[in-house]
Design an enzyme around this catalytic site. Structure first.
Site, PDB file in Angstrom:
ATOM      1  CB  CYS A  76      -0.926   0.016   1.209  1.00 14.59           C
ATOM      2  SG  CYS A  76      -1.973   1.486   1.300  1.00 14.59           S
ATOM      3  CB  CYS A  82      -3.546   4.818   5.923  1.00 15.03           C
ATOM      4  SG  CYS A  82      -5.114   4.009   6.247  1.00 15.03           S
ATOM      5  CB  CYS A  85      -3.145  -2.292   6.578  1.00 14.64           C
ATOM      6  SG  CYS A  85      -4.783  -2.378   5.828  1.00 14.64           S
ATOM      7  CB  CYS A 178      -7.986   1.255  -0.262  1.00 15.95           C
ATOM      8  SG  CYS A 178      -8.216   0.319   1.263  1.00 15.95           S
ATOM      9  CD  GLN A 304     -18.403 -10.594  11.797  1.00 14.26           C
ATOM     10  OE1 GLN A 304     -17.415  -9.902  11.516  1.00 14.26           O
ATOM     11  NE2 GLN A 304     -18.708 -10.918  13.037  1.00 14.26           N
ATOM     12  CE1 TYR A 333     -25.202  -6.952  23.400  1.00 12.62           C
ATOM     13  CE2 TYR A 333     -24.784  -9.265  23.864  1.00 12.62           C
ATOM     14  CZ  TYR A 333     -24.939  -7.966  24.307  1.00 12.62           C
ATOM     15  OH  TYR A 333     -24.847  -7.686  25.656  1.00 12.62           O
ATOM     16  CD  GLU A 354     -28.414  -5.607  16.918  1.00 12.35           C
ATOM     17  OE1 GLU A 354     -28.032  -4.424  17.005  1.00 12.35           O
ATOM     18  OE2 GLU A 354     -27.681  -6.585  17.152  1.00 12.35           O
ATOM     19  CG  ASP A 403     -20.884 -11.685  17.418  1.00  7.63           C
ATOM     20  OD1 ASP A 403     -19.881 -11.144  17.925  1.00  7.63           O
ATOM     21  OD2 ASP A 403     -21.037 -11.799  16.190  1.00  7.63           O
ATOM     22  CB  CYS A 430     -14.819  -8.120  17.587  1.00  8.28           C
ATOM     23  SG  CYS A 430     -15.802  -6.879  18.467  1.00  8.28           S
TER      24      CYS A 430
END
Length: 472
Positions: A76, A82, A85, A178, A304, A333, A354, A403, A430
């Site tokens: 990149c 940025c 990443c 990107c 996702q 969730y 949710e 989740d 996550c």
């Protein structure tokens, strides 16, 4: 008289030894931990300390003395600026090792619970062009690098479409290419920029709250559909006509766009969940496929962002849950009901909860599309909906799949889960740190039987983790 600010030191000939949190690496200098971005273990560098605390400091590289044999060239052109990443200079197999270690360290250090051997992390099917959604800010103030400022580089055009920079909320780093998503998103974004500049369309000024072109969201799906949503900020009488001409130009230029949407956002932030989305061309949604199931994904839907890896994540959750045809499953969730519908054929009944009402409407539609009749969905704050009365009405869960967002579960939700006492809990997270905190609260009644990390976001420090708990 103001106290003179003490100058921060330069650290010379420092060897980077390990990977740290938030995508940084670390070194140790006289018992002081030094966190350094955009380096890899084995680099030997000179550092300028930028922030110092009692037991640690943060520094940046001012000279590479010797580059690590681990280091690879990031593809990149925006790497290092940025900030997205942060691990593109680290081989993917090394990224996976760091994420495996992160999961183990956080579960043990924060959770302080007995753990089985953690399964090897599941690497992403794709490590580039893996995302199905990107958002780009539009600004009349482009971000200038320190080098550009020091050299006095000037630009005839200060407009930019790209990513926000941490610590500069009103500035945007212009992105030319990107690698996170199929290249069509680059073509679309750059075409919008060129068209806006050529046709005198004002880019948004967040401080002044003016300017027509505000924000862009691009989504695609594994069925080949593309969605583009442009946020405008109408203030002049001719703004809607300007916006319509831009949208028509995009529709003509990119027939691949099957859902072309726009919204007039007059708020002080770029969120649009409470705003009315208008369809300019095509449908108000795109469709994702998972096994033989279809999922409607609208502009406000959570899905996702790594489609192929999401299938592996949910397959792990389904397998660990061990659902039988006699089981009542609660999917907490639930989002647009992806997990709920994914496991429904194995269960007697699935109840999804949710916070976002639009997501729940999509979840119901997704059940209808797939002719699934054993699901129920409810919208509202989890701690307010998931009560003893709710469970008495809809049945005690045999299995709970949860989740939650990065903040984890509210203590009231955990308390209700403990009172419901399902046989099994599958916790998809996550954020292993908040997951570890929640697991420690469940530890008295449940034991951890399996831990499976899954990498959804190559080149970033983020990792998903699936944990199976069974009642003691």
């Amino acid at each position: 008289m103001a106290r003179k600010k003490k100058s921060l030191p330069i650290l010379e000939n420092i060897t980077i030894t390990d990977i740290a949190a938030e995508g940084k690496s670390l070194a140790r200098v006289n018992e002081m931990v030094v966190f350094v971005p955009f380096t890899v273990p084995g680099d030997i560098v000179d550092l300028q300390v930028r922030r110092k605390r009692h037991s640690y400091c943060e520094a940046e590289v001012i000279r590479f003395i010797e580059e690590s044999p681990l280091r690879i060239a990031p593809p990149c052109p925006h790497f290092g600026i940025c900030g997205g990443c942060k691990w593109q200079n680290l081989p993917y197999e090394e990224q996976l090792k760091a994420k495996q270690k992160q999961v183990k360290d956080q579960l043990m250090r924060i959770g302080k619970i007995d753990l089985p051997e953690i399964r090897p992390i599941l690497g992403s099917v794709k490590i580039y062009e893996y995302r199905n959604k990107l958002e780009f800010g539009c600004s009349n103030k482009r971000w200038l690098t320190r080098e550009q400022i020091e050299t006095g580089e000037t630009f005839d055009n200060m407009n930019a479409i790209g990513f926000h920079i941490n610590g500069a909320f009103d500035k945007i780093l212009p992105i030319g290419q990107c690698h996170l998503m199929d290249n069509l998103q680059n073509l679309i974004r750059n075409e919008i920029f060129d068209y806006a500049c050529k046709n005198d369309i004002a880019f948004f000024d967040i401080r002044g709250q003016k300017g027509l072109l505000r924000d862009i969201m691009v989504r695609n799906s594994n069925t080949g559909e593309w969605m583009v949503l442009i946020q405008f900020h109408f203030e002049e009488k001719e703004d809607p006509q300007k916006a319509e001409r831009m949208l028509q130009h995009l529709a003509d230029r990119f027939p691949e766009i099957t859902s072309l949407l726009y919204v007039d956002n007059q708020k002080c932030n770029d969120t649009f969940n409470d705003l009315d989305i208008k369809v300019f061309k095509g449908k108000d949604h795109i469709v994702e496929m998972m096994e033989d199931l279809q999922f409607k994904v609208g502009p406000k839907s959570f899905y996702q962002t790594n489609t192929e890896q999401a299938y592996h994540l949910y397959s792990v959750a389904r397998d660990l849950a061990g659902i039988t045809s006699k089981d009542t499953v609660y999917d907490l969730y639930t989002g647009t009901g992806t997990i709920a519908n994914f496991v429904a054929r194995q269960a007697r009944k699935v109840v999804g909860i949710e916070y976002v009402p639009e997501a729940i409407e999509d979840a119901k539609i997704n059940s209808e599309i797939n002719k699934i009749s054993n699901t129920l969905f409810f919208a509202g704050d989890m701690k307010d909906i998931l009560t003893d009365e709710f469970i008495a009405q809809h049945g005690t869960p045999d299995v709970i799949i949860t989740d939650p967002p990065r903040a984890g579960m509210h203590p009231a939700v955990i308390e209700t889960i403990l009172q419901a006492h399902p046989k099994r809990i599958v916790y998809v997270s996550c954020n292993p740190a908040t997951q570890a905190r929640d697991l420690s609260m469940l530890d008295g009644a449940y034991r951890v039987e399996a831990v499976q990390p899954v990498d959804m976001f190559p080149h970033t420090p983020h990792v998903e983790n699936v944990v199976l708990l069974t009642a003691r």
